[in-house]
Design an enzyme around this catalytic site. Structure first.
Site, PDB file in Angstrom:
ATOM      1  N   ASN A 143     -18.574  82.678 -42.107  1.00 28.49           N
ATOM      2  CA  ASN A 143     -18.860  83.471 -40.912  1.00 28.49           C
ATOM      3  C   ASN A 143     -17.974  84.720 -40.973  1.00 28.49           C
ATOM      4  O   ASN A 143     -16.780  84.637 -40.690  1.00 28.49           O
ATOM      5  CB  ASN A 143     -18.558  82.633 -39.663  1.00 28.49           C
ATOM      6  CG  ASN A 143     -18.735  83.423 -38.382  1.00 28.49           C
ATOM      7  OD1 ASN A 143     -19.213  84.560 -38.395  1.00 28.49           O
ATOM      8  ND2 ASN A 143     -18.361  82.823 -37.262  1.00 28.49           N
ATOM      9  N   TRP A 144     -18.583  85.823 -41.367  1.00 26.23           N
ATOM     10  CA  TRP A 144     -17.793  87.054 -41.519  1.00 26.23           C
ATOM     11  C   TRP A 144     -17.332  87.607 -40.174  1.00 26.23           C
ATOM     12  O   TRP A 144     -16.473  88.479 -40.129  1.00 26.23           O
ATOM     13  CB  TRP A 144     -18.633  88.128 -42.221  1.00 26.23           C
ATOM     14  CG  TRP A 144     -18.956  87.872 -43.663  1.00 26.23           C
ATOM     15  CD1 TRP A 144     -18.757  86.711 -44.372  1.00 26.23           C
ATOM     16  CD2 TRP A 144     -19.542  88.813 -44.587  1.00 26.23           C
ATOM     17  NE1 TRP A 144     -19.184  86.879 -45.665  1.00 26.23           N
ATOM     18  CE2 TRP A 144     -19.669  88.159 -45.828  1.00 26.23           C
ATOM     19  CE3 TRP A 144     -19.977  90.133 -44.476  1.00 26.23           C
ATOM     20  CZ2 TRP A 144     -20.204  88.790 -46.949  1.00 26.23           C
ATOM     21  CZ3 TRP A 144     -20.525  90.758 -45.599  1.00 26.23           C
ATOM     22  CH2 TRP A 144     -20.621  90.094 -46.817  1.00 26.23           C
ATOM     23  N   LYS A 145     -17.935  87.153 -39.088  1.00 23.54           N
ATOM     24  CA  LYS A 145     -17.669  87.708 -37.749  1.00 23.54           C
ATOM     25  C   LYS A 145     -17.871  89.228 -37.794  1.00 23.54           C
ATOM     26  O   LYS A 145     -18.744  89.691 -38.525  1.00 23.54           O
ATOM     27  CB  LYS A 145     -16.268  87.295 -37.277  1.00 23.54           C
ATOM     28  CG  LYS A 145     -16.083  85.768 -37.358  1.00 23.54           C
ATOM     29  CD  LYS A 145     -14.872  85.255 -36.661  1.00 23.54           C
ATOM     30  CE  LYS A 145     -14.811  83.741 -36.823  1.00 23.54           C
ATOM     31  NZ  LYS A 145     -13.704  83.108 -36.117  1.00 23.54           N
ATOM     32  N   HIS A 205     -21.202  79.683 -31.195  1.00 19.59           N
ATOM     33  CA  HIS A 205     -19.817  79.839 -31.618  1.00 19.59           C
ATOM     34  C   HIS A 205     -18.934  79.999 -30.375  1.00 19.59           C
ATOM     35  O   HIS A 205     -19.345  80.626 -29.398  1.00 19.59           O
ATOM     36  CB  HIS A 205     -19.678  81.050 -32.547  1.00 19.59           C
ATOM     37  CG  HIS A 205     -18.358  81.077 -33.249  1.00 19.59           C
ATOM     38  ND1 HIS A 205     -17.206  81.490 -32.624  1.00 19.59           N
ATOM     39  CD2 HIS A 205     -18.000  80.695 -34.500  1.00 19.59           C
ATOM     40  CE1 HIS A 205     -16.191  81.360 -33.475  1.00 19.59           C
ATOM     41  NE2 HIS A 205     -16.643  80.886 -34.616  1.00 19.59           N
ATOM     42  N   GLU A 244     -16.578  81.888 -29.760  1.00 19.59           N
ATOM     43  CA  GLU A 244     -16.349  83.290 -29.366  1.00 19.59           C
ATOM     44  C   GLU A 244     -17.524  83.811 -28.538  1.00 19.59           C
ATOM     45  O   GLU A 244     -17.342  84.587 -27.593  1.00 19.59           O
ATOM     46  CB  GLU A 244     -16.119  84.141 -30.626  1.00 19.59           C
ATOM     47  CG  GLU A 244     -14.761  83.840 -31.247  1.00 19.59           C
ATOM     48  CD  GLU A 244     -14.696  84.018 -32.758  1.00 19.59           C
ATOM     49  OE1 GLU A 244     -15.595  84.658 -33.337  1.00 19.59           O
ATOM     50  OE2 GLU A 244     -13.738  83.496 -33.361  1.00 19.59           O
ATOM     51  N   GLU A 271     -15.896  72.945 -34.404  1.00 18.83           N
ATOM     52  CA  GLU A 271     -14.835  73.941 -34.534  1.00 18.83           C
ATOM     53  C   GLU A 271     -13.896  73.840 -33.329  1.00 18.83           C
ATOM     54  O   GLU A 271     -14.180  74.429 -32.271  1.00 18.83           O
ATOM     55  CB  GLU A 271     -15.422  75.353 -34.572  1.00 18.83           C
ATOM     56  CG  GLU A 271     -16.359  75.600 -35.732  1.00 18.83           C
ATOM     57  CD  GLU A 271     -16.395  77.083 -36.112  1.00 18.83           C
ATOM     58  OE1 GLU A 271     -16.134  77.370 -37.266  1.00 18.83           O
ATOM     59  OE2 GLU A 271     -16.656  77.931 -35.237  1.00 18.83           O
ATOM     60  N   GLY A 297      -8.752  80.664 -36.347  1.00 22.25           N
ATOM     61  CA  GLY A 297      -7.969  81.880 -36.569  1.00 22.25           C
ATOM     62  C   GLY A 297      -6.498  81.727 -36.229  1.00 22.25           C
ATOM     63  O   GLY A 297      -5.766  82.710 -36.144  1.00 22.25           O
ATOM     64  N   SER A 351      -9.510  77.440 -39.440  1.00 22.15           N
ATOM     65  CA  SER A 351      -8.413  77.626 -40.401  1.00 22.15           C
ATOM     66  C   SER A 351      -8.591  76.803 -41.680  1.00 22.15           C
ATOM     67  O   SER A 351      -7.612  76.342 -42.269  1.00 22.15           O
ATOM     68  CB  SER A 351      -7.059  77.331 -39.746  1.00 22.15           C
ATOM     69  OG  SER A 351      -6.826  78.236 -38.676  1.00 22.15           O
ATOM     70  N   GLY A 409     -14.138  81.088 -41.463  1.00 20.70           N
ATOM     71  CA  GLY A 409     -13.971  82.441 -40.938  1.00 20.70           C
ATOM     72  C   GLY A 409     -13.149  83.285 -41.893  1.00 20.70           C
ATOM     73  O   GLY A 409     -13.654  83.820 -42.891  1.00 20.70           O
TER      74      GLY A 409
HETATM   75  P1  13P Z   1     -11.171  80.693 -39.204  1.00 20.14           P
HETATM   76  O1  13P Z   1     -11.583  80.020 -40.490  1.00 20.14           O
HETATM   77  O2  13P Z   1     -10.747  82.112 -39.389  1.00 20.14           O
HETATM   78  O3  13P Z   1     -10.185  79.869 -38.433  1.00 20.14           O
HETATM   79  O4  13P Z   1     -12.489  80.786 -38.295  1.00 20.14           O
HETATM   80  C1  13P Z   1     -13.279  79.666 -38.128  1.00 20.14           C
HETATM   81  C2  13P Z   1     -14.532  80.086 -37.475  1.00 20.14           C
HETATM   82  O5  13P Z   1     -14.528  80.466 -36.317  1.00 20.14           O
HETATM   83  C3  13P Z   1     -15.766  80.056 -38.259  1.00 20.14           C
HETATM   84  O6  13P Z   1     -16.884  80.209 -37.458  1.00 20.14           O
END
Ligand code: 13P
Length: 253
Positions: free
Chosen positions: A9-11, A98, A100, A170, A176, A216, A237
């Site tokens: 997930n590049w966000k 997600h 977010e 998640e 993150g 993470s 992420g």
């Molecule tokens: P991280 O791997 O940066 O913790 O993010 C996880 C994530 O939100 C994937 O959708």
């Protein structure tokens, strides 16, 4: 055998040039190094999709994903992207729910149920995210909370449609933050989710549902996470933005 899936997930990261470089590196490394049938999914921002599609070409086991979609089929929804549009540029997977998006864009369980329906109606695969906050975990209410998210957004589906869903657990406190759930915590939640699914759709469907872990995840902890019997891959992420790390995670099975 359920599928092993590692989705990046590049966000909201990468310019087009940066995305091209990252995608090319991943495609080359996967071709040269990944020998099993683990599926890699690149969930890029919308503007990267066609470029990433062309770079992926006919690479075996690499698929294109989006990070969101509209709950509407088409029409006057300025700024939105429909599932039909995503399908037309070669997208196979769509991340939904997600944390977010739930937090910053107020996406509710009901809205997500409508988005799930849209994605399935176009023949794409939802990667449906669930997960609890630190506050909920500290109250030891994580199992009730996460299973309720699944019930609210997915349990209206027919057995046939549910069997097309991929789930990503998640925990919000691990996203993150560098604070990964332990492999025991991940396994326990994944097992609870599978049992919850079995209660509604039967053991066979539950056994065939891929449940990914996100939060993470990195090359150093992925082997232990993926060794858990109910962890079928990852939603990655930060580490998906580095080709070497992402491919090493794919190779962690
Ligand atoms: P991280 O791997 O940066 O913790 O993010 C996880 C994530 O939100 C994937 O959708």
């Amino acid at each position: 055998m359920r599928k092993h899936i590692v989705a990046g997930n590049w966000k909201m990261n990468n310019t087009l040039e940066e995305g091209k470089k990252l995608t090319s590196e991943i495609v080359n490394m996967v071709r040269d190094e990944v020998m099993d049938d683990t599926i890699a999914v690149l969930c890029t921002p919308y503007v990267h999709l066609t470029t990433a599609r062309d770079l992926i070409g006919d690479a075996a086991n690499i698929f294109l994903g989006a990070q969101n979609c509209s709950q509407h089929e088409s029409g006057a929804y300025t700024g939105e992207i429909s599932v039909g549009m995503l399908s037309s540029v070669g997208v196979s997977y769509v991340i939904l729910g997600h944390s977010e998006r739930r937090e910053y864009f107020a996406e509710s369980d009901d809205l997500l149920a409508a988005k799930v329906d849209q994605v399935l109606s176009t023949g794409l695969t939802p990667i449906f995210c669930c997960g609890e906050s630190l506050e909920i975990r500290e109250k030891d209410e994580q199992y009730e909370f996460v299973t309720q998210q699944i019930t609210n957004s997915l349990f209206h589906l027919s057995q046939e449609n549910f069997s097309k869903i991929v789930i990503a657990y998640e925990p919000i406190w691990a996203i993150g933050t560098g604070k990964t759930a332990t492999s025991d915590q991940a396994q326990e939640m994944h097992h609870k989710l599978r049992t919850h699914i079995a209660g509604k759709y039967g053991q066979q469907i539950a056994d065939e549902t891929s449940i990914l872990y996100g939060g993470s995840a990195k090359p150093s902890n992925a082997p232990e996470l993926f060794a858990q019997p109910d962890v079928d891959g990852g939603l990655i992420g930060g580490a998906s933005l580095k080709s070497r790390d992402f491919v090493d995670i794919i190779k962690s099975f």
